[in-house]
Design a protein around this motif. Structure first.
Motif, PDB file in Angstrom:
ATOM      1  N   ASN A   1       0.792  -1.230   0.000  1.00 47.29           N
ATOM      2  CA  ASN A   1       0.000   0.000   0.000  1.00 47.29           C
ATOM      3  C   ASN A   1       0.821   1.274   0.000  1.00 47.29           C
ATOM      4  OD1 ASN A   1      -2.566  -1.101  -0.169  1.00 47.29           O
ATOM      5  ND2 ASN A   1      -2.624  -1.540   2.007  1.00 47.29           N
ATOM      6  N   PHE A   2       2.124   1.169   0.240  1.00 46.13           N
ATOM      7  CA  PHE A   2       2.981   2.368   0.241  1.00 46.13           C
ATOM      8  C   PHE A   2       2.831   3.154  -1.066  1.00 46.13           C
ATOM      9  CE2 PHE A   2       6.461   1.092   3.563  1.00 46.13           C
ATOM     10  CZ  PHE A   2       5.596   1.484   4.566  1.00 46.13           C
ATOM     11  N   VAL A   3       2.757   2.443  -2.167  1.00 45.26           N
ATOM     12  CA  VAL A   3       2.649   3.073  -3.486  1.00 45.26           C
ATOM     13  C   VAL A   3       1.410   3.971  -3.550  1.00 45.26           C
ATOM     14  CG1 VAL A   3       2.504   2.612  -5.972  1.00 45.26           C
ATOM     15  CG2 VAL A   3       3.674   0.977  -4.464  1.00 45.26           C
ATOM     16  N   LYS A   4       0.295   3.388  -3.095  1.00 51.16           N
ATOM     17  CA  LYS A   4      -0.982   4.090  -3.117  1.00 51.16           C
ATOM     18  C   LYS A   4      -0.915   5.358  -2.248  1.00 51.16           C
ATOM     19  CE  LYS A   4      -4.481   2.283  -0.786  1.00 51.16           C
ATOM     20  NZ  LYS A   4      -5.380   1.163  -0.414  1.00 51.16           N
ATOM     21  N   TRP A   5      -0.351   5.236  -1.057  1.00 49.55           N
ATOM     22  CA  TRP A   5      -0.281   6.371  -0.135  1.00 49.55           C
ATOM     23  C   TRP A   5       0.648   7.458  -0.663  1.00 49.55           C
ATOM     24  CZ3 TRP A   5       0.353   2.002   3.817  1.00 49.55           C
ATOM     25  CH2 TRP A   5      -0.902   1.532   4.210  1.00 49.55           C
ATOM     26  N   ASP A   6       1.700   7.044  -1.379  1.00 53.91           N
ATOM     27  CA  ASP A   6       2.616   8.031  -1.959  1.00 53.91           C
ATOM     28  C   ASP A   6       1.920   8.861  -3.030  1.00 53.91           C
ATOM     29  OD1 ASP A   6       4.911   7.820  -0.525  1.00 53.91           O
ATOM     30  OD2 ASP A   6       5.806   6.268  -1.784  1.00 53.91           O
ATOM     31  N   GLN A   7       0.998   8.209  -3.757  1.00 54.08           N
ATOM     32  CA  GLN A   7       0.319   8.928  -4.839  1.00 54.08           C
ATOM     33  C   GLN A   7      -0.636   9.988  -4.300  1.00 54.08           C
ATOM     34  OE1 GLN A   7      -1.201   5.542  -6.838  1.00 54.08           O
ATOM     35  NE2 GLN A   7       0.593   5.311  -8.154  1.00 54.08           N
ATOM     36  N   ARG A   8      -1.283   9.686  -3.165  1.00 56.47           N
ATOM     37  CA  ARG A   8      -2.242  10.655  -2.615  1.00 56.47           C
ATOM     38  C   ARG A   8      -1.994  10.875  -1.120  1.00 56.47           C
ATOM     39  NH1 ARG A   8      -7.549   7.770  -4.216  1.00 56.47           N
ATOM     40  NH2 ARG A   8      -6.144   6.022  -4.484  1.00 56.47           N
ATOM     41  N   PRO A   9      -0.869  11.533  -0.804  1.00 53.09           N
ATOM     42  CA  PRO A   9      -0.473  11.655   0.607  1.00 53.09           C
ATOM     43  C   PRO A   9      -1.424  12.533   1.437  1.00 53.09           C
ATOM     44  CG  PRO A   9       0.963  12.968  -0.781  1.00 53.09           C
ATOM     45  CD  PRO A   9       0.093  12.176  -1.699  1.00 53.09           C
ATOM     46  N   ASP A  10      -2.220  13.375   0.752  1.00 54.11           N
ATOM     47  CA  ASP A  10      -3.063  14.299   1.503  1.00 54.11           C
ATOM     48  C   ASP A  10      -4.452  13.751   1.765  1.00 54.11           C
ATOM     49  OD1 ASP A  10      -1.023  16.155   1.572  1.00 54.11           O
ATOM     50  OD2 ASP A  10      -1.555  16.884  -0.433  1.00 54.11           O
ATOM     51  N   GLU A  11      -4.733  12.580   1.187  1.00 51.55           N
ATOM     52  CA  GLU A  11      -6.083  12.055   1.343  1.00 51.55           C
ATOM     53  C   GLU A  11      -6.267  11.473   2.743  1.00 51.55           C
ATOM     54  OE1 GLU A  11      -8.784   9.154  -1.308  1.00 51.55           O
ATOM     55  OE2 GLU A  11      -7.481  10.590  -2.348  1.00 51.55           O
ATOM     56  N   LYS A  12      -7.203  12.065   3.467  1.00 53.70           N
ATOM     57  CA  LYS A  12      -7.429  11.716   4.875  1.00 53.70           C
ATOM     58  C   LYS A  12      -7.721  10.218   5.038  1.00 53.70           C
ATOM     59  CE  LYS A  12      -7.019  13.841   8.614  1.00 53.70           C
ATOM     60  NZ  LYS A  12      -5.607  14.153   8.741  1.00 53.70           N
ATOM     61  N   MET A  13      -8.571   9.700   4.159  1.00 55.58           N
ATOM     62  CA  MET A  13      -8.972   8.285   4.270  1.00 55.58           C
ATOM     63  C   MET A  13      -7.755   7.363   4.182  1.00 55.58           C
ATOM     64  SD  MET A  13     -11.943   7.463   4.987  1.00 55.58           S
ATOM     65  CE  MET A  13     -11.810   5.709   4.620  1.00 55.58           C
ATOM     66  N   LEU A  14      -6.842   7.723   3.271  1.00 52.78           N
ATOM     67  CA  LEU A  14      -5.671   6.873   3.071  1.00 52.78           C
ATOM     68  C   LEU A  14      -4.732   6.939   4.272  1.00 52.78           C
ATOM     69  CD1 LEU A  14      -4.897   7.354  -0.719  1.00 52.78           C
ATOM     70  CD2 LEU A  14      -6.161   5.533   0.391  1.00 52.78           C
ATOM     71  N   THR A  15      -4.643   8.128   4.879  1.00 51.47           N
ATOM     72  CA  THR A  15      -3.813   8.264   6.080  1.00 51.47           C
ATOM     73  C   THR A  15      -4.395   7.411   7.207  1.00 51.47           C
ATOM     74  OG1 THR A  15      -3.280  10.495   5.409  1.00 51.47           O
ATOM     75  CG2 THR A  15      -2.776   9.919   7.675  1.00 51.47           C
ATOM     76  N   LEU A  16      -5.735   7.411   7.309  1.00 55.10           N
ATOM     77  CA  LEU A  16      -6.384   6.585   8.330  1.00 55.10           C
ATOM     78  C   LEU A  16      -6.093   5.107   8.094  1.00 55.10           C
ATOM     79  CD1 LEU A  16      -9.881   8.296   8.789  1.00 55.10           C
ATOM     80  CD2 LEU A  16      -7.937   8.318  10.356  1.00 55.10           C
ATOM     81  N   GLU A  17      -6.093   4.746   6.814  1.00 54.19           N
ATOM     82  CA  GLU A  17      -5.810   3.353   6.447  1.00 54.19           C
ATOM     83  C   GLU A  17      -4.387   2.971   6.866  1.00 54.19           C
ATOM     84  OE1 GLU A  17      -5.765   1.707   2.292  1.00 54.19           O
ATOM     85  OE2 GLU A  17      -7.743   2.660   2.325  1.00 54.19           O
TER      86      GLU A  17
END
Lengths: 141, 213
Positions: free
Chosen positions: B169-185
């Motif tokens: 999932n690191f790849v996904k989080w790198d693409q959208r670092p500001d997305e709150k939902m992804l940070t929670l994930e």
């Protein structure tokens, strides 16, 4: 770091350790954790139809302060109405147990456990009971 | 800008002076110390090469006969470098550090333990208590110990799977670092790993104690 006498006392003689049957209708269960240290705390409250907490049980896997915090909380909430119990702040626990700053998160965990257990009980009751009073009290506070 | 303790020229805050190649005692975040982009996905080969290269350049042995302030800079730069390398090398430590850099706290709005994980924790802890309470050297104690050993490898498998999921999932989080939902994930996976790590530690301790008994 030395534990306070009260923490050691609760740790050696924890009050109300154990569980109620999870499917009992008048039991609310709160399971909370501290992801920094991996401690997990389960608090169960047996709550009467009048909203008064009749009994409490806990199981905590964590450090001495986490165990003492949950043990103390089970004594503290017994006999209280849920509206009062839900306002209990972690600072009360910190004061009673003389928790040092690095262990304050244990008391926060115990506070969260009370809130989670009451929320669970409310949910299981269908949210009708006592929820009417809640907004009013919140306004007063 | 900081002053190089060796040549005295003003320098960018890095571990090495661009003018004279001496070590600099700059305060740096782990990514900057190693000259890596501030991302969750990391080229581990490049990280290791960079670490070895920098360590050779600033190693305290090279500056053993230098003046005190240069020796001191070498020690401090080496400490920063080593700490940074260890943090970035491990995906879990890197994830936690990344949260910290982004002003996120792992425990914030994150007290609920996922129900399946809580069940697992309580089940395993019951098992450990059972093993502890069984009379030493009894058949029951041996059987319980065997169950706990089996459980240990099961937990390790779960841990390995969680760590693999984290890295995927690191790849996904790198693409959208500001997305709150992804940070929670990200926080959720790191928390699960923390609970598992504590549980495995407790299992290991219980097994050690049962062997000692």
């Amino acid at each position: 770091m030395a534990y306070s006498e009260k923490v050691i006392e609760h740790y050696n003689n924890p009050r109300n350790v154990g569980s109620f049957a999870k499917d009992e209708p008048n039991v609310g269960t709160g399971v909370v954790g501290a992801p920094e240290c991996g401690d997990v705390m389960k608090l169960q409250l047996k709550i009467g139809d009048d909203g008064v907490i009749e009994d409490a049980r806990f199981k905590t896997f964590g450090c001495g302060s986490a165990i003492a915090s949950s043990s103390y909380v089970t004594e503290l909430v017994k006999g209280k109405h849920i509206d009062e119990a839900i306002t209990i702040k972690n600072t009360v626990i910190v004061k009673e147990l003389n928790l040092p700053p690095v262990k304050i998160h244990c008391s926060v965990l115990a506070e969260d456990a009370i809130k989670a257990a009451i929320a669970d009980w409310r949910k299981r009751r269908g949210d009708n009971f006592a929820s009417g009073e809640q907004p009013l009290r919140a306004k007063e506070a | 800008m900081i002053e190089c303790p060796s040549c005295g020229r003003r320098q960018q805050p890095l571990l090495i002076c661009a003018d004279c190649g001496s070590p600099l005692a700059a305060t740096l975040d782990c990514f900057a110390a190693l000259g890596m982009p501030r991302k969750l996905t990391i080229d581990l080969g490049a990280l290791e090469r960079r670490y070895h290269e920098l360590s050779r350049m600033i190693h305290p042995d090279r500056f053993a006969s230098s003046v005190a302030r240069v020796r001191d800079a070498s020690l401090r730069a080496t400490a920063t470098l080593t700490r940074s390398y260890r943090t970035l090398r491990d995906p879990v430590a890197r994830g936690l550090y990344w949260l910290e850099l982004n002003g996120e706290k792992l425990a914030e709005n994150n007290k609920r333990v996922p129900p399946e994980l809580a069940e697992l924790v309580f089940e395993v802890q019951e098992q450990l208590a059972g093993m502890h309470d069984a009379p030493a050297d009894s058949d029951a104690a041996c059987e319980l110990a065997a169950q706990v050993v089996a459980r240990r490898s099961q937990l390790q498998a779960t841990m390995d799977a969680s760590r693999a999921e984290l890295e995927r999932n690191f790849v996904k989080w790198d693409q959208r670092p500001d997305e709150k939902m992804l940070t929670l994930e990200l926080k959720a996976i790191l928390s699960s790993i923390a609970y598992l790590r504590t549980l495995i530690r407790d299992v290991d301790r219980a097994l050690e104690n049962s062997k000692a008994a």
